[in-house]
Write a protein that holds these residues in place. Structure first.
Motif, PDB file in Angstrom:
ATOM      1  N   MET A  90     -87.925  32.696 -91.156  1.00 41.16           N
ATOM      2  CA  MET A  90     -87.604  31.324 -91.535  1.00 41.16           C
ATOM      3  C   MET A  90     -87.497  30.468 -90.260  1.00 41.16           C
ATOM      4  SD  MET A  90     -84.346  29.879 -93.697  1.00 41.16           S
ATOM      5  CE  MET A  90     -85.022  30.375 -95.252  1.00 41.16           C
ATOM      6  N   THR A  91     -88.110  29.312 -90.276  1.00 44.52           N
ATOM      7  CA  THR A  91     -88.085  28.395 -89.139  1.00 44.52           C
ATOM      8  C   THR A  91     -86.724  27.729 -89.033  1.00 44.52           C
ATOM      9  OG1 THR A  91     -90.426  27.950 -89.459  1.00 44.52           O
ATOM     10  CG2 THR A  91     -89.190  26.390 -88.115  1.00 44.52           C
ATOM     11  N   LYS A  92     -86.215  27.650 -87.819  1.00 47.68           N
ATOM     12  CA  LYS A  92     -84.944  26.968 -87.592  1.00 47.68           C
ATOM     13  C   LYS A  92     -85.248  25.576 -87.068  1.00 47.68           C
ATOM     14  CE  LYS A  92     -80.417  27.279 -85.946  1.00 47.68           C
ATOM     15  NZ  LYS A  92     -79.538  26.768 -86.920  1.00 47.68           N
ATOM     16  N   PHE A  93     -84.882  24.568 -87.831  1.00 47.84           N
ATOM     17  CA  PHE A  93     -85.116  23.192 -87.428  1.00 47.84           C
ATOM     18  C   PHE A  93     -83.884  22.661 -86.706  1.00 47.84           C
ATOM     19  CE2 PHE A  93     -87.767  23.701 -91.268  1.00 47.84           C
ATOM     20  CZ  PHE A  93     -88.994  23.445 -90.704  1.00 47.84           C
ATOM     21  N   PRO A  94     -84.081  21.734 -85.774  1.00 42.04           N
ATOM     22  CA  PRO A  94     -82.920  21.153 -85.084  1.00 42.04           C
ATOM     23  C   PRO A  94     -82.084  20.314 -86.039  1.00 42.04           C
ATOM     24  CG  PRO A  94     -84.960  20.085 -84.383  1.00 42.04           C
ATOM     25  CD  PRO A  94     -85.344  21.191 -85.297  1.00 42.04           C
ATOM     26  N   LYS A  95     -80.795  20.282 -85.795  1.00 43.15           N
ATOM     27  CA  LYS A  95     -79.886  19.458 -86.602  1.00 43.15           C
ATOM     28  C   LYS A  95     -80.016  18.007 -86.146  1.00 43.15           C
ATOM     29  CE  LYS A  95     -77.602  22.595 -88.985  1.00 43.15           C
ATOM     30  NZ  LYS A  95     -77.246  22.535 -90.371  1.00 43.15           N
ATOM     31  N   ILE A  96     -80.030  17.104 -87.115  1.00 39.63           N
ATOM     32  CA  ILE A  96     -80.132  15.682 -86.793  1.00 39.63           C
ATOM     33  C   ILE A  96     -79.142  14.880 -87.623  1.00 39.63           C
ATOM     34  CG2 ILE A  96     -82.578  15.823 -86.182  1.00 39.63           C
ATOM     35  CD1 ILE A  96     -82.315  13.943 -89.081  1.00 39.63           C
ATOM     36  N   LYS A  97     -78.864  13.689 -87.139  1.00 41.70           N
ATOM     37  CA  LYS A  97     -78.104  12.695 -87.889  1.00 41.70           C
ATOM     38  C   LYS A  97     -78.836  11.372 -87.734  1.00 41.70           C
ATOM     39  CE  LYS A  97     -73.598  14.839 -87.672  1.00 41.70           C
ATOM     40  NZ  LYS A  97     -72.199  14.723 -87.278  1.00 41.70           N
ATOM     41  N   ILE A  98     -78.904  10.608 -88.820  1.00 44.22           N
ATOM     42  CA  ILE A  98     -79.548   9.303 -88.803  1.00 44.22           C
ATOM     43  C   ILE A  98     -78.463   8.254 -88.978  1.00 44.22           C
ATOM     44  CG2 ILE A  98     -81.235   7.783 -89.904  1.00 44.22           C
ATOM     45  CD1 ILE A  98     -82.647  10.312 -90.939  1.00 44.22           C
ATOM     46  N   TYR A  99     -78.514   7.234 -88.117  1.00 46.99           N
ATOM     47  CA  TYR A  99     -77.495   6.186 -88.115  1.00 46.99           C
ATOM     48  C   TYR A  99     -78.121   4.825 -88.392  1.00 46.99           C
ATOM     49  CZ  TYR A  99     -74.542   9.639 -85.817  1.00 46.99           C
ATOM     50  OH  TYR A  99     -73.817  10.756 -85.522  1.00 46.99           O
ATOM     51  N   ASN A 100     -77.344   3.970 -88.994  1.00 44.67           N
ATOM     52  CA  ASN A 100     -77.673   2.555 -89.134  1.00 44.67           C
ATOM     53  C   ASN A 100     -76.491   1.790 -88.558  1.00 44.67           C
ATOM     54  OD1 ASN A 100     -78.863   0.132 -89.893  1.00 44.67           O
ATOM     55  ND2 ASN A 100     -77.884   0.139 -91.876  1.00 44.67           N
ATOM     56  N   LYS A 101     -76.729   1.095 -87.447  1.00 39.76           N
ATOM     57  CA  LYS A 101     -75.648   0.373 -86.767  1.00 39.76           C
ATOM     58  C   LYS A 101     -74.444   1.287 -86.528  1.00 39.76           C
ATOM     59  CE  LYS A 101     -76.851  -4.089 -88.703  1.00 39.76           C
ATOM     60  NZ  LYS A 101     -76.415  -5.226 -89.495  1.00 39.76           N
ATOM     61  N   ALA A 148     -87.596  -2.150 -82.787  1.00 43.28           N
ATOM     62  CA  ALA A 148     -87.035  -3.492 -82.613  1.00 43.28           C
ATOM     63  C   ALA A 148     -86.743  -4.144 -83.962  1.00 43.28           C
ATOM     64  CB  ALA A 148     -87.997  -4.364 -81.808  1.00 43.28           C
ATOM     65  N   SER A 149     -87.369  -3.650 -85.030  1.00 45.09           N
ATOM     66  CA  SER A 149     -87.262  -4.303 -86.337  1.00 45.09           C
ATOM     67  C   SER A 149     -86.112  -3.812 -87.211  1.00 45.09           C
ATOM     68  CB  SER A 149     -88.577  -4.112 -87.099  1.00 45.09           C
ATOM     69  OG  SER A 149     -88.848  -2.738 -87.254  1.00 45.09           O
ATOM     70  N   ASP A 150     -85.347  -2.794 -86.766  1.00 47.62           N
ATOM     71  CA  ASP A 150     -84.207  -2.335 -87.563  1.00 47.62           C
ATOM     72  C   ASP A 150     -83.126  -1.744 -86.667  1.00 47.62           C
ATOM     73  OD1 ASP A 150     -84.814   0.432 -87.083  1.00 47.62           O
ATOM     74  OD2 ASP A 150     -86.114   0.496 -88.822  1.00 47.62           O
ATOM     75  N   ASP A 151     -82.054  -1.288 -87.262  1.00 50.09           N
ATOM     76  CA  ASP A 151     -80.906  -0.752 -86.516  1.00 50.09           C
ATOM     77  C   ASP A 151     -80.761   0.755 -86.696  1.00 50.09           C
ATOM     78  OD1 ASP A 151     -79.891  -3.250 -85.474  1.00 50.09           O
ATOM     79  OD2 ASP A 151     -79.363  -3.745 -87.537  1.00 50.09           O
ATOM     80  N   ILE A 152     -81.845   1.430 -87.027  1.00 50.70           N
ATOM     81  CA  ILE A 152     -81.820   2.863 -87.283  1.00 50.70           C
ATOM     82  C   ILE A 152     -81.988   3.630 -85.975  1.00 50.70           C
ATOM     83  CG2 ILE A 152     -82.971   4.759 -88.507  1.00 50.70           C
ATOM     84  CD1 ILE A 152     -81.549   2.633 -90.305  1.00 50.70           C
ATOM     85  N   SER A 153     -81.222   4.711 -85.829  1.00 44.75           N
ATOM     86  CA  SER A 153     -81.408   5.629 -84.709  1.00 44.75           C
ATOM     87  C   SER A 153     -81.230   7.050 -85.221  1.00 44.75           C
ATOM     88  CB  SER A 153     -80.429   5.333 -83.576  1.00 44.75           C
ATOM     89  OG  SER A 153     -79.096   5.532 -83.986  1.00 44.75           O
ATOM     90  N   VAL A 154     -81.838   7.979 -84.512  1.00 41.78           N
ATOM     91  CA  VAL A 154     -81.767   9.389 -84.871  1.00 41.78           C
ATOM     92  C   VAL A 154     -81.207  10.159 -83.689  1.00 41.78           C
ATOM     93  CG1 VAL A 154     -83.104  11.419 -85.574  1.00 41.78           C
ATOM     94  CG2 VAL A 154     -83.761   9.148 -86.404  1.00 41.78           C
ATOM     95  N   LYS A 155     -80.166  10.909 -83.925  1.00 36.85           N
ATOM     96  CA  LYS A 155     -79.540  11.725 -82.880  1.00 36.85           C
ATOM     97  C   LYS A 155     -79.824  13.196 -83.169  1.00 36.85           C
ATOM     98  CE  LYS A 155     -77.173   8.077 -81.473  1.00 36.85           C
ATOM     99  NZ  LYS A 155     -77.262   7.348 -80.296  1.00 36.85           N
ATOM    100  N   TRP A 156     -80.257  13.899 -82.148  1.00 33.06           N
ATOM    101  CA  TRP A 156     -80.547  15.329 -82.255  1.00 33.06           C
ATOM    102  C   TRP A 156     -79.357  16.093 -81.706  1.00 33.06           C
ATOM    103  CZ3 TRP A 156     -85.291  16.710 -84.350  1.00 33.06           C
ATOM    104  CH2 TRP A 156     -86.171  15.668 -84.540  1.00 33.06           C
ATOM    105  N   GLU A 157     -78.833  17.024 -82.471  1.00 35.45           N
ATOM    106  CA  GLU A 157     -77.693  17.826 -82.032  1.00 35.45           C
ATOM    107  C   GLU A 157     -78.183  19.063 -81.308  1.00 35.45           C
ATOM    108  OE1 GLU A 157     -75.273  18.641 -85.429  1.00 35.45           O
ATOM    109  OE2 GLU A 157     -74.754  16.539 -85.704  1.00 35.45           O
ATOM    110  N   ASP A 158     -77.396  19.519 -80.362  1.00 33.87           N
ATOM    111  CA  ASP A 158     -77.745  20.735 -79.604  1.00 33.87           C
ATOM    112  C   ASP A 158     -77.483  21.974 -80.424  1.00 33.87           C
ATOM    113  OD1 ASP A 158     -78.445  19.192 -77.419  1.00 33.87           O
ATOM    114  OD2 ASP A 158     -76.407  19.222 -76.638  1.00 33.87           O
TER     115      ASP A 158
END
Length: 107
Positions: free
Chosen positions: A1-12, A97-107
């Motif tokens: 099974m492939t292990k994908f990195p953990k992520i969180k998506i934020y808006n502002k 530039a068109s939105d306030d979305i960001s994606v953070k990758w967890e270690d």
């Protein structure tokens, strides 16, 4: 099974989505705020989760295109020898530039 990195998506700086515990899906954790990204569908018709492949396609779409004027200079500034939409999007945390979305990758 492939292990994908953990992520969180934020808006502002408000967490709106995150990886499932097994890392195979991205789960919507808030649909009570207005945001302008289409990963989970239009407001009022949100899916509660998407697969990692669907997330990856969406995330890659948040990088500048390979054929962009000045792309070679930008890649050099990013320390990349060749274009990779994932690496470009990761560098900018998926920000546009068109939105306030960001994606953070967890270690």
């Amino acid at each position: 099974m492939t292990k994908f990195p953990k992520i969180k998506i934020y808006n502002k700086d408000i967490e709106v989505a995150k990886s499932s515990d097994d890392g195979e899906k991205i789960l919507l954790v808030r649909d009570d705020i207005d945001y302008s990204f289409d990963l989970f569908g239009p407001r009022g018709f949100h899916k509660k989760e998407v697969g990692y492949l669907e997330f990856t396609k969406w995330f890659k779409s948040r990088a500048f295109p390979e054929e962009r004027i000045g792309a070679e200079v930008l890649l050099k500034e990013l320390g990349l020898k060749e274009y990779s939409a994932i690496k470009v999007a990761m560098h900018y945390e998926g920000r546009l530039a068109s939105d306030d979305i960001s994606v953070k990758w967890e270690d």
